[in-house]
Enzyme design. Structure first.
Site, mmCIF file in Angstrom:
data_model
loop_
_atom_site.group_PDB
_atom_site.id
_atom_site.type_symbol
_atom_site.label_atom_id
_atom_site.label_comp_id
_atom_site.label_asym_id
_atom_site.label_seq_id
_atom_site.Cartn_x
_atom_site.Cartn_y
_atom_site.Cartn_z
ATOM 1 N N ASP A 16 0.855 -1.181 0.000
ATOM 2 C CA ASP A 16 0.000 0.000 0.000
ATOM 3 C C ASP A 16 0.894 1.235 0.000
ATOM 4 O OD1 ASP A 16 0.871 -0.242 2.671
ATOM 5 O OD2 ASP A 16 -1.023 0.471 3.511
ATOM 6 N N TYR A 74 3.070 4.677 0.737
ATOM 7 C CA TYR A 74 3.784 5.261 1.875
ATOM 8 C C TYR A 74 2.790 6.078 2.701
ATOM 9 C CZ TYR A 74 8.227 4.353 -0.637
ATOM 10 O OH TYR A 74 9.301 3.782 -1.279
ATOM 11 N N PHE A 77 6.601 2.258 -4.276
ATOM 12 C CA PHE A 77 7.999 2.530 -3.931
ATOM 13 C C PHE A 77 8.511 3.890 -4.396
ATOM 14 C CE2 PHE A 77 7.593 -2.129 -3.976
ATOM 15 C CZ PHE A 77 7.952 -2.402 -2.664
ATOM 16 N N HIS A 118 10.610 -8.633 1.295
ATOM 17 C CA HIS A 118 10.377 -7.201 1.050
ATOM 18 C C HIS A 118 11.680 -6.425 1.253
ATOM 19 C CE1 HIS A 118 8.590 -3.177 1.568
ATOM 20 N NE2 HIS A 118 7.540 -3.673 0.941
#
Length: 228
Positions: free
Chosen positions: A65, A67, A78, A187
């Site tokens: 989801d 930031y 990202f 991740h």
């Protein structure tokens, strides 16, 4: 209804926006944006789809989801806007990028150059409350982004899916592995990057796969200076 995405994603996803699920999601978002601080700004929610049309998508980098810090999210996984400090996860992506394909890290986090080459920077949930990661989970975004992933999986031209972390890797079940390629790992966040992200070489693997498909590889090197 009003067209929400201004390219060939719209006919792919329009049935989702005509559904009862989206009607309920829309009502939820109206309340959230009215009473809470929500990221990204409303006009950026569908930025990933706007930057990378359905027919141009070659690679998907799937995130969880947006930031949830001020000024960071702008609708692409990202990526952050020019002038915003590079978040820790993206710093780790840059480290792996340098180790994998020799790209020089840059001092910004604006990933539009990737998107322009066919890298869809998609999150599974497209909005979030300030300071509350994954707070809009389970309110209807998943049905829409799952439909996007499934549509790409079913497309005649194969797609490479880069799945980082549990939330993204759970989407592998939507992808036809006999036709598409999946690269998955931990991740890139500081909490998990040393547990399988570093050394996974997703960028070189992706380019080798593209070349095997007779597609142009991605130039992963980002420019030193960017503007919106």
């Amino acid at each position: 209804m009003k067209q929400l995405i201004n390219n060939d994603w719209w006919p792919v996803l329009e049935p989702q926006f005509e559904s009862q699920n989206y009607a309920q999601l829309h009502d939820f978002l109206v309340q959230e944006y009215s009473h809470q601080t929500i990221y990204p700004e409303m006009h950026h929610i569908f930025q990933a789809f706007e930057w990378t049309p359905f027919s141009k998508t070659k690679v998907v980098i799937l995130g969880q989801d947006p930031y949830h810090g001020p000024h960071q999210a702008h609708g692409c996984s990202f990526s952050v806007m020019p002038g915003v400090a590079v978040p820790p996860s993206l710093k780790n992506i840059y480290k792996e990028l340098q180790d994998d394909v020799g790209c020089t890290p840059v001092n910004h986090g604006y990933l539009k150059k990737w998107a322009d080459q066919g890298v869809l920077l998609l999150n599974s949930v497209l909005t979030v409350r300030a300071g509350q990661a994954y707070s809009h989970r389970g309110h209807g975004w998943e049905q829409i982004t799952d439909a996007a992933i499934a549509a790409l999986s079913d497309r005649p031209r194969p797609v490479i899916f880069i799945l980082w972390g549990r939330a993204a890797r759970n989407k592998a079940q939507l992808i036809d592995r006999s036709r598409n390629i999946i690269f998955e790992s931990a991740h890139p966040s500081p909490l998990s990057a040393y547990h399988g992200f570093f050394g996974s070489k997703p960028f070189s693997k992706t380019n080798r796969a593209l070349e095997s498909m007779e597609e142009q590889p991605i130039d992963w090197q980002l420019p030193d200076h960017v503007t919106e």
